[in-house]
Design a protein around this motif. Structure first.
Motif, PDB file in Angstrom:
ATOM      1  N   TYR A 240       0.846  -1.191   0.000  1.00  0.00           N
ATOM      2  CA  TYR A 240       0.000   0.000   0.000  1.00  0.00           C
ATOM      3  C   TYR A 240       0.882   1.241   0.000  1.00  0.00           C
ATOM      4  O   TYR A 240       1.973   1.242   0.568  1.00  0.00           O
ATOM      5  CB  TYR A 240      -0.897   0.034   1.240  1.00  0.00           C
TER       6      TYR A 240
ATOM      7  N   GLN B 156       0.743   5.261   1.147  1.00  0.00           N
ATOM      8  CA  GLN B 156      -0.021   6.211   1.953  1.00  0.00           C
ATOM      9  C   GLN B 156       0.603   7.602   1.871  1.00  0.00           C
ATOM     10  O   GLN B 156       1.660   7.856   2.446  1.00  0.00           O
ATOM     11  CB  GLN B 156      -0.103   5.765   3.410  1.00  0.00           C
TER      12      GLN B 156
ATOM     13  N   GLN C 164      -3.740  10.984   4.008  1.00  0.00           N
ATOM     14  CA  GLN C 164      -4.666  10.107   3.290  1.00  0.00           C
ATOM     15  C   GLN C 164      -4.628   8.703   3.874  1.00  0.00           C
ATOM     16  O   GLN C 164      -3.686   8.329   4.577  1.00  0.00           O
ATOM     17  CB  GLN C 164      -4.290  10.042   1.809  1.00  0.00           C
ATOM     18  N   GLY C 165      -5.655   7.920   3.544  1.00  0.00           N
ATOM     19  CA  GLY C 165      -5.629   6.510   3.897  1.00  0.00           C
ATOM     20  C   GLY C 165      -4.726   5.735   2.949  1.00  0.00           C
ATOM     21  O   GLY C 165      -4.416   6.205   1.845  1.00  0.00           O
ATOM     22  N   PRO C 166      -4.276   4.573   3.352  1.00  0.00           N
ATOM     23  CA  PRO C 166      -3.442   3.745   2.460  1.00  0.00           C
ATOM     24  C   PRO C 166      -4.192   3.375   1.174  1.00  0.00           C
ATOM     25  O   PRO C 166      -5.388   3.096   1.207  1.00  0.00           O
ATOM     26  CB  PRO C 166      -3.160   2.502   3.306  1.00  0.00           C
TER      27      PRO C 166
ATOM     28  N   LEU D 285       4.473   7.007   2.555  1.00  0.00           N
ATOM     29  CA  LEU D 285       4.768   5.865   3.412  1.00  0.00           C
ATOM     30  C   LEU D 285       4.311   4.611   2.664  1.00  0.00           C
ATOM     31  O   LEU D 285       3.161   4.534   2.233  1.00  0.00           O
ATOM     32  CB  LEU D 285       4.011   5.997   4.742  1.00  0.00           C
TER      33      LEU D 285
ATOM     34  N   LEU E 175       3.554   0.695   2.800  1.00  0.00           N
ATOM     35  CA  LEU E 175       3.189  -0.295   3.803  1.00  0.00           C
ATOM     36  C   LEU E 175       3.059  -1.667   3.172  1.00  0.00           C
ATOM     37  O   LEU E 175       2.505  -1.814   2.075  1.00  0.00           O
ATOM     38  CB  LEU E 175       1.854   0.088   4.451  1.00  0.00           C
TER      39      LEU E 175
END
Lengths: 111, 113
Positions: free
Chosen positions: B35, B37, B41-43, B88, B90
Motif C-alpha cells: 500500500y 499512503q 490520506q488513507g493507504p 509511506l 506499507l
C-alpha cells in the motif's frame, strides 16, 4: 473508492466508552466489515471484523445493525493510547480482495 | 509487534531514480499486499502477491512492480521516481486467500527530491 462513510473526527474522555460509527449502505451479502486503526507514523493495526453478528474481542466490540447498512466500533474504556485514526472497511469474502481505506475517523482521547 | 518487518525505515531518492523496498511477512503467511499512503490520506492498494504470483493490482502504473520469493518475503520496485511517489509504503501479510485479518509492517518512508 471506499464503500464506507465515517465522521472526520471525534473526541472522547479518557476512561469513557468511545463509539465510532460507520455507514456502509451499499454492502452486499458476502462482504465483511473490518476495523483497523493507525497510530501516528505506524502501520495500520487490525482491531476486529464481522459479517452480521456482533463481535467482541480483547480490544473492542463491533455492533452491526440488522440491515447491515451501518456499524459501530466500541472501545469500552478509552485510554490516551487509543488516540489514532480508525478505518472502517467493507471487504469481500475472497482473500483476493484488498482493503480499501477511506480517510477514517481521527479519534482524540482527552485526559 | 506484528511479525511483519520492512526495510529500510526511511529513504531519500532523487527524481528519476529507482528504488527497492523489502518486506518479510509474518511466519505462516503466504499473501503479501503493498500500500502507498500519502500524507493525510488513507493507504491505497498497489498490488498483492499470493504464492509468488501477482493476484490483484490497484490503479498504479507499470513502473510499480513487485516480487514474492519462495519464503513469501516480498519486494516493491518503483522505477523513474516522481516527486508524487513520496509517501509511506506499507506491507501487509495474511494467511492464505480466505477472509482473514492482514498484519501491517511499520512502513518505509520514501522521500523523492
Amino acid at each position: 473508492d471506499a464503500k464506507t462513510t465515517q465522521p472526520t473526527s471525534m473526541d472522547c474522555a479518557e476512561g469513557r466508552a468511545a463509539n465510532l460509527p460507520c455507514n456502509h449502505s451499499t454492502i452486499s451479502g458476502n462482504e465483511y466489515v473490518y476495523w483497523y486503526r493507525q497510530i501516528h507514523s505506524q502501520g495500520p493495526q487490525y482491531i476486529i471484523h464481522g459479517l452480521k453478528n456482533n463481535e467482541t474481542n480483547e480490544m473492542a466490540s463491533l455492533i452491526i445493525t440488522e440491515d447491515r447498512k451501518s456499524s459501530t466500533l466500541i472501545l469500552p474504556h478509552a485510554t490516551l493510547r487509543d488516540t489514532a485514526v480508525y478505518y472502517c472497511i467493507v471487504r469481500g469474502r475472497s482473500g483476493n480482495t484488498p482493503l480499501v481505506f477511506g480517510k477514517g475517523t481521527r479519534l482524540s482521547v482527552i485526559a | 509487534e506484528t511479525g511483519v518487518t520492512q526495510s529500510p525505515t526511511h529513504l531519500i531518492k532523487t527524481r528519476g531514480q529507482q528504488v527497492t523496498l523489502r518486506c518479510s511477512s509474518q511466519s505462516g503467511h503466504n499473501t503479501v499486499s503493498w500500500y502507498q499512503q500519502a500524507l493525510g490520506q488513507g493507504p491505497q492498494f498497489i498490488f498483492q502477491y499470493y504464492r509468488e504470483e501477482e493476484n490483484g493490482r490497484g490503479n498504479f502504473p507499470p513502473r510499480f512492480s513487485g516480487l514474492q520469493f519462495p519464503n513469501y518475503s516480498s519486494e516493491l520496485n518503483v522505477n523513474a521516481l516522481e516527486l508524487d511517489d513520496s509517501a509511506l509504503y506499507l506491507c501487509a501479510s495474511s494467511a492464505g486467500q480466505q477472509n482473514t485479518e492482514a498484519f501491517f509492517g511499520q512502513g518505509t518512508r520514501l522521500t523523492v527530491v
